[in-house]
Motif scaffolding. Structure first.
Motif, PDB file in Angstrom:
ATOM      1  N   LYS A  20      -4.795   7.585  13.985  1.00 22.30           N
ATOM      2  CA  LYS A  20      -5.119   6.167  13.780  1.00 22.30           C
ATOM      3  C   LYS A  20      -6.391   5.985  12.963  1.00 22.30           C
ATOM      4  N   THR A  21      -7.365   6.857  13.163  1.00 30.42           N
ATOM      5  CA  THR A  21      -8.610   6.714  12.411  1.00 30.42           C
ATOM      6  C   THR A  21      -8.399   7.013  10.929  1.00 30.42           C
TER       7      THR A  21
ATOM      8  N   PHE B 231      -8.192  -3.427  -3.118  1.00 32.92           N
ATOM      9  CA  PHE B 231      -6.824  -3.726  -3.549  1.00 32.92           C
ATOM     10  C   PHE B 231      -6.244  -4.867  -2.718  1.00 32.92           C
ATOM     11  N   ILE B 232      -6.449  -4.814  -1.406  1.00 33.01           N
ATOM     12  CA  ILE B 232      -5.931  -5.861  -0.516  1.00 33.01           C
ATOM     13  C   ILE B 232      -6.549  -7.207  -0.877  1.00 33.01           C
ATOM     14  N   ARG B 233      -7.829  -7.209  -1.166  1.00 38.01           N
ATOM     15  CA  ARG B 233      -8.513  -8.451  -1.524  1.00 38.01           C
ATOM     16  C   ARG B 233      -7.994  -9.017  -2.848  1.00 38.01           C
ATOM     17  N   ARG B 234      -7.751  -8.147  -3.824  1.00 38.66           N
ATOM     18  CA  ARG B 234      -7.194  -8.605  -5.109  1.00 38.66           C
ATOM     19  C   ARG B 234      -5.786  -9.177  -4.935  1.00 38.66           C
ATOM     20  N   GLU B 235      -4.972  -8.506  -4.140  1.00 38.09           N
ATOM     21  CA  GLU B 235      -3.615  -9.007  -3.880  1.00 38.09           C
ATOM     22  C   GLU B 235      -3.673 -10.333  -3.119  1.00 38.09           C
TER      23      GLU B 235
ATOM     24  N   ILE C  73       0.859  -1.185   0.000  1.00 38.49           N
ATOM     25  CA  ILE C  73       0.000   0.000   0.000  1.00 38.49           C
ATOM     26  C   ILE C  73       0.893   1.232   0.000  1.00 38.49           C
ATOM     27  N   ASN C  74       0.691   2.114  -0.973  1.00 37.72           N
ATOM     28  CA  ASN C  74       1.532   3.299  -1.129  1.00 37.72           C
ATOM     29  C   ASN C  74       0.855   4.580  -0.659  1.00 37.72           C
ATOM     30  N   ASP C  75      -0.208   4.470   0.087  1.00 37.47           N
ATOM     31  CA  ASP C  75      -0.925   5.642   0.590  1.00 37.47           C
ATOM     32  C   ASP C  75      -0.100   6.280   1.723  1.00 37.47           C
ATOM     33  N   PRO C  76       0.165   7.589   1.653  1.00 45.38           N
ATOM     34  CA  PRO C  76       0.963   8.230   2.708  1.00 45.38           C
ATOM     35  C   PRO C  76       0.290   8.219   4.080  1.00 45.38           C
ATOM     36  N   ARG C  77      -1.021   8.024   4.106  1.00 48.16           N
ATOM     37  CA  ARG C  77      -1.717   7.947   5.393  1.00 48.16           C
ATOM     38  C   ARG C  77      -1.442   6.629   6.103  1.00 48.16           C
ATOM     39  N   VAL C  78      -0.977   5.645   5.345  1.00 48.65           N
ATOM     40  CA  VAL C  78      -0.664   4.328   5.920  1.00 48.65           C
ATOM     41  C   VAL C  78       0.834   4.302   6.188  1.00 48.65           C
TER      42      VAL C  78
ATOM     43  N   LYS D  74      -9.056   4.438   7.951  1.00 48.69           N
ATOM     44  CA  LYS D  74      -9.885   4.804   6.796  1.00 48.69           C
ATOM     45  C   LYS D  74      -9.147   4.518   5.488  1.00 48.69           C
ATOM     46  N   ALA D  75      -7.854   4.819   5.456  1.00 48.80           N
ATOM     47  CA  ALA D  75      -7.063   4.564   4.249  1.00 48.80           C
ATOM     48  C   ALA D  75      -7.002   3.071   3.954  1.00 48.80           C
ATOM     49  N   ILE D  76      -6.866   2.261   4.994  1.00 49.15           N
ATOM     50  CA  ILE D  76      -6.817   0.805   4.801  1.00 49.15           C
ATOM     51  C   ILE D  76      -8.179   0.290   4.348  1.00 49.15           C
ATOM     52  N   ILE D  77      -9.239   0.822   4.917  1.00 50.33           N
ATOM     53  CA  ILE D  77     -10.588   0.426   4.496  1.00 50.33           C
ATOM     54  C   ILE D  77     -10.805   0.807   3.031  1.00 50.33           C
ATOM     55  N   ASN D  78     -10.340   1.984   2.631  1.00 50.31           N
ATOM     56  CA  ASN D  78     -10.459   2.400   1.225  1.00 50.31           C
ATOM     57  C   ASN D  78      -9.665   1.489   0.300  1.00 50.31           C
TER      58      ASN D  78
END
Length: 115
Positions: free
Chosen positions: A59-60, A72-76, A24-29, A64-68
């Protein structure tokens, strides 16, 4: 809980942790994100995933970023496991570490005399 479900939970825990921390490349994560628990339904259609998040960010927002990114996580995950269907993923925040710290602080403030 059946042995099969335990194996599935363990496998999902390992792979979801790898995906979150490496792909995951989201800066919030950011920070340390640990998958503390996975609970899969017996029909393997749904999985509840508890995350322990130790980060400098909110943390919230991280959750939220992980939920969004759950699609992608499911496909991987589908690339890594050999299930007929990959479970629908539901993420929540594991607050047991904060709760235990709160209890320890309360216990430390008690004035108990030893015998």
């Amino acid at each position: 809980m059946s042995n099969r479900i335990e194996k599935v939970n363990s496998l999902l825990q390992r792979y979801v942790s790898e995906i979150i921390n490496q792909k995951i490349n989201d800066p919030r994560v950011s920070g340390i994100i640990s998958v503390s628990n996975v609970s899969t339904t017996p029909d393997l259609k749904h999985a509840k995933i508890s995350l322990s998040i130790f980060t400098t960010n909110d943390k919230t927002e991280t959750l939220k970023a992980i939920i969004n990114a759950s699609g992608f996580i499911r496909r991987e995950l589908a690339k890594k496991v050999e299930f007929r269907t990959v479970p629908e993923l539901t993420f929540n925040l594991d607050t047991t570490a904060e709760y235990s710290q709160k209890i320890n602080k309360i216990l430390d403030t008690l004035d108990v005399k030893e015998d």
